[in-house]
Design an enzyme around this catalytic site. Structure first.
Site, PDB file in Angstrom:
ATOM      1  N   HIS A  13      -7.098  -4.222   8.825  1.00 28.43           N
ATOM      2  CA  HIS A  13      -7.090  -4.933   7.547  1.00 28.43           C
ATOM      3  C   HIS A  13      -8.553  -5.034   7.101  1.00 28.43           C
ATOM      4  O   HIS A  13      -9.452  -5.117   7.931  1.00 28.43           O
ATOM      5  CB  HIS A  13      -6.512  -6.319   7.838  1.00 28.43           C
ATOM      6  CG  HIS A  13      -6.211  -7.162   6.649  1.00 28.43           C
ATOM      7  ND1 HIS A  13      -7.178  -7.862   5.977  1.00 28.43           N
ATOM      8  CD2 HIS A  13      -5.032  -7.450   6.031  1.00 28.43           C
ATOM      9  CE1 HIS A  13      -6.602  -8.548   4.996  1.00 28.43           C
ATOM     10  NE2 HIS A  13      -5.311  -8.314   4.999  1.00 28.43           N
TER      11      HIS A  13
ATOM     12  N   ASP B 280      -6.667  -9.290  16.296  1.00 29.27           N
ATOM     13  CA  ASP B 280      -6.183  -9.902  15.066  1.00 29.27           C
ATOM     14  C   ASP B 280      -4.657 -10.004  15.168  1.00 29.27           C
ATOM     15  O   ASP B 280      -3.956  -8.993  15.091  1.00 29.27           O
ATOM     16  CB  ASP B 280      -6.619  -9.019  13.891  1.00 29.27           C
ATOM     17  CG  ASP B 280      -6.025  -9.462  12.558  1.00 29.27           C
ATOM     18  OD1 ASP B 280      -5.191 -10.384  12.549  1.00 29.27           O
ATOM     19  OD2 ASP B 280      -6.396  -8.862  11.533  1.00 29.27           O
TER      20      ASP B 280
ATOM     21  N   GLN C 237      -0.518 -10.370  12.042  1.00 29.60           N
ATOM     22  CA  GLN C 237       0.722  -9.678  11.721  1.00 29.60           C
ATOM     23  C   GLN C 237       1.700  -9.674  12.897  1.00 29.60           C
ATOM     24  O   GLN C 237       2.888  -9.472  12.712  1.00 29.60           O
ATOM     25  CB  GLN C 237       0.379  -8.239  11.317  1.00 29.60           C
ATOM     26  CG  GLN C 237       1.345  -7.593  10.390  1.00 29.60           C
ATOM     27  CD  GLN C 237       1.583  -8.385   9.122  1.00 29.60           C
ATOM     28  OE1 GLN C 237       2.719  -8.741   8.829  1.00 29.60           O
ATOM     29  NE2 GLN C 237       0.536  -8.685   8.371  1.00 29.60           N
TER      30      GLN C 237
ATOM     31  N   LYS D  79       1.760 -16.957   7.728  1.00 24.05           N
ATOM     32  CA  LYS D  79       2.647 -15.831   8.044  1.00 24.05           C
ATOM     33  C   LYS D  79       3.675 -16.224   9.101  1.00 24.05           C
ATOM     34  O   LYS D  79       4.513 -15.420   9.499  1.00 24.05           O
ATOM     35  CB  LYS D  79       1.819 -14.633   8.508  1.00 24.05           C
ATOM     36  CG  LYS D  79       0.991 -14.060   7.347  1.00 24.05           C
ATOM     37  CD  LYS D  79       0.217 -12.829   7.706  1.00 24.05           C
ATOM     38  CE  LYS D  79      -0.549 -12.365   6.476  1.00 24.05           C
ATOM     39  NZ  LYS D  79      -1.558 -11.355   6.792  1.00 24.05           N
TER      40      LYS D  79
ATOM     41  N   CYS E 256      -4.518  -3.998   1.653  1.00 24.30           N
ATOM     42  CA  CYS E 256      -5.819  -4.365   2.236  1.00 24.30           C
ATOM     43  C   CYS E 256      -6.174  -3.450   3.400  1.00 24.30           C
ATOM     44  O   CYS E 256      -6.816  -3.881   4.361  1.00 24.30           O
ATOM     45  CB  CYS E 256      -5.860  -5.812   2.701  1.00 24.30           C
ATOM     46  SG  CYS E 256      -5.668  -6.993   1.384  1.00 24.30           S
TER      47      CYS E 256
HETATM   48  C1  LIG Z   1      -2.783 -11.168   6.523  1.00 22.87           C
HETATM   49  C2  LIG Z   1      -3.690 -10.487   7.455  1.00 22.87           C
HETATM   50  C3  LIG Z   1      -5.044 -10.825   7.538  1.00 22.87           C
HETATM   51  C4  LIG Z   1      -5.676 -11.846   6.636  1.00 22.87           C
HETATM   52  O1  LIG Z   1      -5.106 -13.100   6.811  1.00 22.87           O
HETATM   53  P1  LIG Z   1      -5.523 -14.300   5.833  1.00 22.87           P
HETATM   54  O2  LIG Z   1      -4.481 -15.328   6.103  1.00 22.87           O
HETATM   55  O3  LIG Z   1      -5.470 -13.764   4.442  1.00 22.87           O
HETATM   56  O4  LIG Z   1      -6.886 -14.719   6.233  1.00 22.87           O
HETATM   57  C5  LIG Z   1      -5.812 -10.182   8.472  1.00 22.87           C
HETATM   58  N1  LIG Z   1      -5.291  -9.242   9.285  1.00 22.87           N
HETATM   59  C6  LIG Z   1      -3.999  -8.881   9.233  1.00 22.87           C
HETATM   60  C7  LIG Z   1      -3.481  -7.849  10.178  1.00 22.87           C
HETATM   61  C8  LIG Z   1      -3.161  -9.488   8.310  1.00 22.87           C
HETATM   62  O5  LIG Z   1      -1.879  -9.125   8.264  1.00 22.87           O
END
Ligand SMILES: *Cc1c(COP(=O)(O)O)cnc(C)c1O
Length: 403
Positions: free
Chosen positions: A121, A198, A201, A224, A361
């Protein structure tokens, strides 16, 4: 077996209409919907005990502080962190990553190397680029294959004694691919590099155990995982969090302040300057309770059924390319030959269906496939096969109109 009709009743938004049609919400990878339990928690907070935390001796402040710290413990237990103070509460994944990137600016030197994956991302690329420019470090990229999987052989060959950090998402938001994070972490540790995963997701679908992964940093966003926007977490191993300098200066993060010198508070307060999103954090705790009550195994199994059903039906339409295959969460990123994803998104919105179109993104992935973007349908445990069938009919209709 999940009682989906009962679960759906927990989400008031699912009974609304969009453009005269029942809402079909397939944009869960961008943000999830909010159950009544979380909405009630927010109303309760502002109705009964809204107060600033960690400061007042008065009853409301105590109640808010207790609820906030209890939420931290729920988050700790959910991700199986060893200590509550290894959970830093932030405004979300993006801030968590920036906190770590900013901290590493003081730990890296010229000639050091960091590795990111091709599936990242933007929020996991840009902060590291800024960091590399700042300290003169080099960024290397784990390449991807046509099927969306990362090339682990090349990854291993990129690692060396100069590698200080590796960053990768647990699940790709653009494709839904589940990455081999345990392997990535173990290999990085062999050369002494730290790893940030990260989990933005993965966290709605997979319950990560940060100790079993032996990961150094793990980040996610509440919005999320059925929680509110503007809240997230940074898990960091205690040793690492102690090594990183504070990210923001302000109230709450200090021990002693004079104009000559400030000494900082211990963990986690060192990283939590200012008044946090108190209500949001408490509501995040309720969201995790809600999802754990349903059960992540059950959620994963049901969402997999939705994924299989939707994949079969979509491919049967013809002229459909799905990007990313293999081990995936319930995300389908696809295009229909000669049709722009944006046009499909616009037509099916008229039919009440919400999907994401564009680069998600993750422009480097789109560049790799030489496409402007994709249509991304991402499912959650409150979606149904009937909704997927309606979506398939809508896609057929859009295809007919646009070709
Ligand atoms: C949504 C997402 C982000 C960003 O998250 P925010 O809540 O907008 O800070 C970063 N990495 C991944 C894989 C995402 O799906």
């Amino acid at each position: 077996m999940l009682d989906i009709q009962k679960i759906r009743k927990d989400f008031p938004i699912l009974s609304r209409e969009v453009n005269g049609k029942p809402l079909i919400y397939f944009d869960n990878a961008a943000t999830s919907q909010t159950p009544q339990q979380v909405i009630d928690c927010i109303v309760d907070y502002y109705s009964r005990y809204n107060a600033n935390i960690h400061r007042g001796v008065h009853t409301l402040s105590q109640e808010a502080t207790d609820a906030y710290e209890e939420a931290r413990i729920k988050i700790q237990q959910h991700f199986n962190a060893a200590k509550p103070y290894e959970i830093i509460l932030t405004s979300g994944t993006t801030e968590s990553i920036n906190l770590v990137a900013n901290g590493f600016a003081s730990l890296l030197k010229k000639g050091d190397e960091i590795i990111v994956s091709a599936l990242e991302h933007h929020s996991n690329i840009v902060p590291w680029q800024m960091l590399c420019e700042h300290v003169g470090a080099t960024m290397k990229v784990i390449p991807m294959f046509e099927n969306g999987q990362l090339d682990m052989e090349t990854y291993v060959s990129l690692l060396n004694k100069n590698t200080k950090l590796v960053f990768c998402n647990h699940v790709s938001n653009a494709l839904g691919i589940i990455n081999p994070v345990k392997f990535i972490i173990d290999k990085a540790h062999e050369v002494g590099a730290a790893v940030l995963i990260d989990g933005a997701q993965s966290s709605p679908h997979i319950k990560a155990d940060v100790q079993a992964l032996d990961v150094d940093f793990y980040v996610a966003s509440a919005h999320k995982i059925c929680g509110p926007t503007g809240v997230g977490l940074l898990y960091g191993k205690e040793d690492w969090l102690n090594k990183l300098p504070p990210y923001k200066g302000g109230g709450e993060m200090i021990d002693q302040v004079t104009f000559e010198k400030t000494t900082f508070a211990g963990l986690p307060h060192k990283f939590e300057a200012g008044t946090p999103n108190i209500c949001g954090v408490i509501a995040f705790g309720v969201a995790l309770d809600y999802m754990n009550d349903i059960g992540f195994e059950e959620i994963g199994a049901y969402e997999h059924e939705l994924l299989v059903h939707a994949t079969e039906k979509l491919l049967a339409i013809g002229d459909v390319t799905i990007y990313g295959t293999g081990d995936k969460t319930a995300v389908i990123s696809f295009n229909i030959e000669n049709i722009h994803p944006y046009d499909i998104g616009t037509i099916i919105d008229k039919l009440g269906i919400a999907v994401r179109t564009g680069h998600h993104c993750a422009q480097p992935i789109m560049d790799f496939y030489k496409i402007p973007g994709t249509v991304r349908a991402s499912f959650s445990f409150y979606n149904t096969k009937e909704e997927i069938d309606t979506f398939i009919e809508a896609i057929k209709r859009a295809k007919k109109m646009l070709s």
